[in-house]
Design a protein around this motif. Structure first.
Motif, PDB file in Angstrom:
ATOM      1  N   CYS A  60      -3.791  57.831  -3.963  1.00  0.00           N
ATOM      2  CA  CYS A  60      -4.376  56.676  -4.663  1.00  0.00           C
ATOM      3  C   CYS A  60      -5.177  57.159  -5.788  1.00  0.00           C
ATOM      4  N   GLU A  61      -5.731  56.298  -6.881  1.00  0.00           N
ATOM      5  CA  GLU A  61      -6.407  56.725  -7.696  1.00  0.00           C
ATOM      6  C   GLU A  61      -8.037  56.526  -7.605  1.00  0.00           C
ATOM      7  N   ALA A  69     -13.669  46.648 -11.005  1.00  0.00           N
ATOM      8  CA  ALA A  69     -12.176  46.416 -10.457  1.00  0.00           C
ATOM      9  C   ALA A  69     -11.614  45.298 -10.830  1.00  0.00           C
ATOM     10  N   LEU A  70     -12.438  44.230 -10.645  1.00  0.00           N
ATOM     11  CA  LEU A  70     -11.696  42.910 -10.957  1.00  0.00           C
ATOM     12  C   LEU A  70     -11.193  42.766 -12.605  1.00  0.00           C
ATOM     13  N   ALA A  71     -12.367  43.344 -13.292  1.00  0.00           N
ATOM     14  CA  ALA A  71     -12.019  43.472 -14.819  1.00  0.00           C
ATOM     15  C   ALA A  71     -10.754  44.078 -14.856  1.00  0.00           C
ATOM     16  N   ALA A  72     -10.723  45.187 -14.565  1.00  0.00           N
ATOM     17  CA  ALA A  72      -9.196  45.784 -14.360  1.00  0.00           C
ATOM     18  C   ALA A  72      -7.964  44.883 -13.922  1.00  0.00           C
ATOM     19  N   ALA A  79      -6.615  47.179  -4.560  1.00  0.00           N
ATOM     20  CA  ALA A  79      -7.859  48.050  -4.916  1.00  0.00           C
ATOM     21  C   ALA A  79      -8.793  47.867  -3.798  1.00  0.00           C
ATOM     22  N   LEU A  80      -9.589  48.833  -3.362  1.00  0.00           N
ATOM     23  CA  LEU A  80     -10.803  48.753  -2.473  1.00  0.00           C
ATOM     24  C   LEU A  80     -11.915  49.193  -3.216  1.00  0.00           C
ATOM     25  N   CYS A  81     -13.081  48.354  -3.179  1.00  0.00           N
ATOM     26  CA  CYS A  81     -14.393  49.136  -3.391  1.00  0.00           C
ATOM     27  C   CYS A  81     -15.228  49.497  -2.038  1.00  0.00           C
ATOM     28  N   PHE A  82     -15.177  50.815  -2.007  1.00  0.00           N
ATOM     29  CA  PHE A  82     -15.760  51.359  -0.605  1.00  0.00           C
ATOM     30  C   PHE A  82     -17.256  51.700  -0.871  1.00  0.00           C
ATOM     31  N   PHE A 112      -7.583  52.725  -6.066  1.00  0.00           N
ATOM     32  CA  PHE A 112      -6.438  51.812  -6.720  1.00  0.00           C
ATOM     33  C   PHE A 112      -5.067  52.368  -5.808  1.00  0.00           C
ATOM     34  N   PHE A 113      -4.712  51.547  -5.103  1.00  0.00           N
ATOM     35  CA  PHE A 113      -3.437  51.757  -4.453  1.00  0.00           C
ATOM     36  C   PHE A 113      -2.493  51.319  -4.985  1.00  0.00           C
ATOM     37  N   ASN A 114      -2.696  50.421  -5.924  1.00  0.00           N
ATOM     38  CA  ASN A 114      -1.569  49.883  -7.088  1.00  0.00           C
ATOM     39  C   ASN A 114      -2.143  50.692  -8.193  1.00  0.00           C
ATOM     40  N   ARG A 115      -1.464  51.893  -8.477  1.00  0.00           N
ATOM     41  CA  ARG A 115      -2.127  52.749  -9.354  1.00  0.00           C
ATOM     42  C   ARG A 115      -1.979  52.265 -11.040  1.00  0.00           C
ATOM     43  N   ASP A 116      -0.941  51.243 -11.209  1.00  0.00           N
ATOM     44  CA  ASP A 116      -0.946  50.886 -12.463  1.00  0.00           C
ATOM     45  C   ASP A 116      -2.178  50.027 -12.942  1.00  0.00           C
ATOM     46  N   LEU A 117      -2.739  49.511 -11.928  1.00  0.00           N
ATOM     47  CA  LEU A 117      -4.228  48.709 -12.419  1.00  0.00           C
ATOM     48  C   LEU A 117      -5.276  49.940 -12.749  1.00  0.00           C
ATOM     49  N   ALA A 118      -5.012  51.096 -12.584  1.00  0.00           N
ATOM     50  CA  ALA A 118      -6.059  52.091 -12.771  1.00  0.00           C
ATOM     51  C   ALA A 118      -5.828  52.597 -14.130  1.00  0.00           C
ATOM     52  N   GLU A 119      -4.874  52.326 -15.076  1.00  0.00           N
ATOM     53  CA  GLU A 119      -4.592  52.802 -16.320  1.00  0.00           C
ATOM     54  C   GLU A 119      -5.852  52.920 -17.110  1.00  0.00           C
TER      55      GLU A 119
END
Lengths: 350, 350, 350, 350
Positions: free
Chosen positions: D58-59, D73-76, D202-205, D220-227
């Motif tokens: 993950c990212e 995270a939500l904004a992304a 995505a997780l906020c830990f 980010f487990f969905n790495r596309d969202l971390a661009e």
């Protein structure tokens, strides 16, 4: 909204076109070139006419539509970490796709219930006193809609009571006047009586629903809140370069008195419709019809039948609620046609 | 801009009114009620007409003005932490009061110089390669203006070269088409040839400067960038409820061909004016006159004299630069009057 | 920044760790549980200590880092359609990835040149008087950095002259104090003498560069600008729940006097380095070394050589400019090693 | 929260300090200088350790606090005109002062009720299918809190059912893991089992509630969202220059296993407290105690009595609801003292 025969429009007062008084001035304003960005010969006249009509030296701005008018005014009345108190059915909450939050960069709306679509002092106070910690966006503005989203109006006494709670908690008072003209007509009140005389800080007065193609006026009675507001409009894409084509039609409405006669006509049509509907079996009015909207509970099969017959309208609050809105050009013939279709429908469907 | 006698307008193409072709359709659209928010019978037709004219199945949206069109398109093409590369004279940089930054919630504009108001591949590359750390907003979009802010046009070769650098660095290409029609006319090119065929991802096509009261079209040739764009417009106060009064006049421009003949006329007037100015002593053109604007260096006393005679225009780049803009309704008589006043002024002032 | 041997740090004062005085208080604050969100026993003490040290009843807030401190302060000092005047080398312009624009929702930065990284009254005035139309974001704030981004300091006289132009145009004065302690030390001035006594409205005082792990203090001498600022910090993700771990280390810096002795040490190290560098052949100082940064022009091959030897530093203004920054824990040994490597490099490379 | 005697802390897990394992690494990271902005020797190690622990590439990003982690995270995961579906008690709705709306520039939160603080597939679906017009912000993200705001946990089956509805409507799944460690401990599950294996994007830990001074990890487990997400953090004031002081303590938690033993301890303390409370007369648990929070209905006079005795806690849902939160350092002695005070109070007050 996808009628299978010739559509007949009662969905909203924004399905009507430009009224003759507005069109006349639009054509006049097109006879010559003129300065851009509101420096033309029409914009100042229209703003002055508003000041005269409200009997108040308010600040006047023109923007393109209601989303922008309300959102910009609210953004000017608070900051991103403040909150806006409104009715749970308020248009700014339910139908602006986050517009107020966007223009204010994050101000939350805190919603309150209230019968007949109206905020109450108690409901407002409950939201203000609920919390005062910094994790809760600090209430700064009350926004009420006059006439309300369910076709009722706030009386002057109700407005004064809301102003009192605003004073108690140092809140600013915003009026969404999407149907402000209809409220004036309904209450037989002057614009002044329903705004600054009851402590309204800013009014968004819709021209679009009153007979224009586009164009809302924002009036700040609390002039401090209008500081540098022209820059705000510009930055937010709400400064028309050919401003005269908003200002001149507005002037047409105001000078001719059509702003009010249009509203009186629409209100009368709604009253006519409500009166006739009340006598139909299986049909019940949902709210008092005080302005130009009629809310009625219909059997679902009748709703389907009316849509098939080309009637356009919105459903509201559940499957059975229906809203009909009358406008400056609604005719009794149209309403009679609707009522006839309803009667036919009710007969055949039962 | 506060002329002491009858104003005569050469300040901008937005001082002109609504052209006959647009007005005709506006009046037609006013003959009946119609559905709101673009579900009317005009909006889809106008969008289809754009697709036909561009020979491309692009996404088409209508908004009120140019600030919004450019800002919304740019916001959709990047995110708040991205940057937009533009010319240092770009309207989005110099005249939008932070509009692009507002709509994008903070995207910075990175500016580049360039002769004749034009970005160059080298200038773009210099900004992209300058830094790549996270303290520098990541370049994501190139925005160019066609015709430019100084009245020149990008050739197809120049556009292709910019597209190549965009491809090299994975940048999106936005075209501010405030005077796109004038560019098509100037280059004797089709809309397709100047947009998707040279790799433009999104075009903001101004109707206001082309003969409408209001209304810009945003065309996404890169359709992925248009995902949920209708929601963006709505939230940002750019969804007209009576959309047909933007769409129908646009259709009038497109169906009649006035979008192009208006531009051709304006360009011809500018060429006429430039030709005549070039022969005046003490007057020098600042940029090649390729579209509908003429930039000329005048003696300051002449500028004052012209203002006293009622001429409206903007100064530009220092005290001596002046911009004259021709529009769909500019006449040779008007220009001859200007030239006569200039000659008189030059004689008496020397 | 990817050294091939043991890195040696002169890139910034943020490569140093936590100084002993700060660590001592951090450990103390960890001995017991405490209230969250600044209601603990440390935060109020630290704020009071700031007030005592500045001899002023200012408003004090703590946030995590410098991007946030400056951006939040600027957002509070204007609105989205205002502009902030700053030097073209200002950190807020060059290294915040659009942070000020993001927090303010679109306020543009207007940049001015100026020798030695300093704004001048004339430069500010030029930006303010350049235009006053609504297409230009209205100047509202001057932001200056003390010490500057190039290691110089504004004298009290220079600050007073800037305040005078601020008063003339009703502008607010923001001080980015990323290296404020170094400026106080450099000018042998009290914090009061460099802030409210010269008309600074708000100061962002960096603790991170002064010996903390994290934590900046925002001080509003103009208390009106701090209205509801705690809500702003909260909304923007800058309210630490375990606030005491910012406040206590700050208190350690202040009570021990380390805030100043750290700065004095860093400045002395920079002065030592500058003195020695000035005597090297082929090396020239770019700016007067007045605080804790040394800017020097080096031959590109020497830059490469130093990087290979593990030295970390930033290049600045072109390929040959280099910045070395000294911190609270920089030693003469380290600097001597650098100078020795430089001498070796210069010898072998020529 | 203004106790009249020595405060005793059960208000939140953020009143506890830094746990020994985190402190050990913080001190280690302070032994030498290191590179800034996450280029140090700790940050990459901590990120890798997360990837190993989650058994997923993950990212990983580190930010200062929970408001920022969730909001960024939500904004992304959406855009300003999208909406986020969450529980009506979700922290992002009730306690962030509009943070998510601010960082996203206006995305609305759509709230759903649900027993035990949990979203249900039906509740989510109701919000998604309620409307699909452009006046309604388009649902794009589901945000759930694990453990929930009322101390319960979502089972893997419940999470899979929510993922199914997310798939059905193309929604992204965000997990607010303010007490994620406690959820893992409560469910005896691995981090993988509760996140990417059930379709969390995505997780906020939270590290802060788990024993750090500051610091949350966004995975980010969905790495596309971390661009380009690093740029987003930077712009929004969430890039720590001395990043190692977040990363190293996190590494201490992870390498030592304290992240889990801390949570197990806190959960055990809560279970102990809940068990004992259940046996007190006049006291009733409000929700199942599954993680580290205990919610209990107390007589108002008892609440007052406890506050007078120095106990700190929040009231919740009306005057009688009280929340006690246990942390990594909560002791049975402290809880026994509380229980003893309660018994005394109950006796004397009745």
């Amino acid at each position: 909204m996808t009628p299978e025969c010739t559509p007949r429009f009662l969905a909203s007062d924004n399905t009507s076109g430009i009224c003759p008084e507005a069109m006349e001035y639009l054509l006049k304003a097109n006879q010559t070139d003129d300065l851009a960005y509101g420096n033309d010969s029409w914009t100042a006249r229209a703003a002055d006419r508003f000041r005269k009509m409200f009997d108040y030296d308010c600040e006047v701005f023109f923007v393109f539509n209601g989303t922008a008018a309300n959102s910009l005014a609210l953004a000017a009345m608070g900051r991103s970490f403040h909150s806006v108190i409104c009715h749970e059915l308020a248009h700014i909450e339910t139908d602006e796709c986050g517009g107020p939050e966007f223009f204010s960069n994050g101000a939350k709306l805190l919603t309150s219930p209230g019968v007949n679509g109206k905020l109450t002092p108690e409901g407002i106070e409950a939201l203000v006193t609920k919390r005062n910690d910094i994790h809760y966006p600090k209430p700064k503005v009350i926004s009420l809609t006059q006439a309300t989203e369910v076709g009722t109006v706030y009386s002057r006494e109700e407005l004064l009571a809301i102003r009192a709670v605003a004073d108690k908690y140092d809140l600013r008072l915003h009026m969404d006047g999407a149907r402000f003209a209809n409220a004036c007509a309904a209450l037989d009140a002057t614009p002044a009586e329903l705004t600054w005389q009851v402590g309204v800080d800013a009014l968004c007065f819709s021209g679009t629903k009153n007979g224009l193609a586009f164009g809302e006026a924002i009036l700040f009675f609390n002039r401090d809140l209008a500081e540098d507001f022209a820059w705000r409009c510009k930055q937010a894409g709400q400064l028309a370069s050919k401003m005269r084509f908003i200002a001149a039609p507005w002037l047409g409405l105001l000078e001719s008195g059509a702003w009010r006669t249009n509203a009186e006509h629409a209100n009368a049509m709604a009253a006519y419709l409500a009166r006739r509907l009340a006598s139909l079996p299986g049909v019940s009015l949902m709210f008092p019809t005080q302005a130009n909207s009629v809310f009625v509970e219909l059997p679902p099969v009748l709703i389907d039948y009316l849509r098939q017959r080309g009637w356009t309208f919105y459903t509201f609050i559940g499957a059975g609620g229906v809203r009909f809105v009358c406008a400056w050009n609604t005719t009794t013939e149209l309403l009679d046609d609707l009522l006839a279709d309803m009667e036919t429908g009710l007969r055949s469907l039962t």
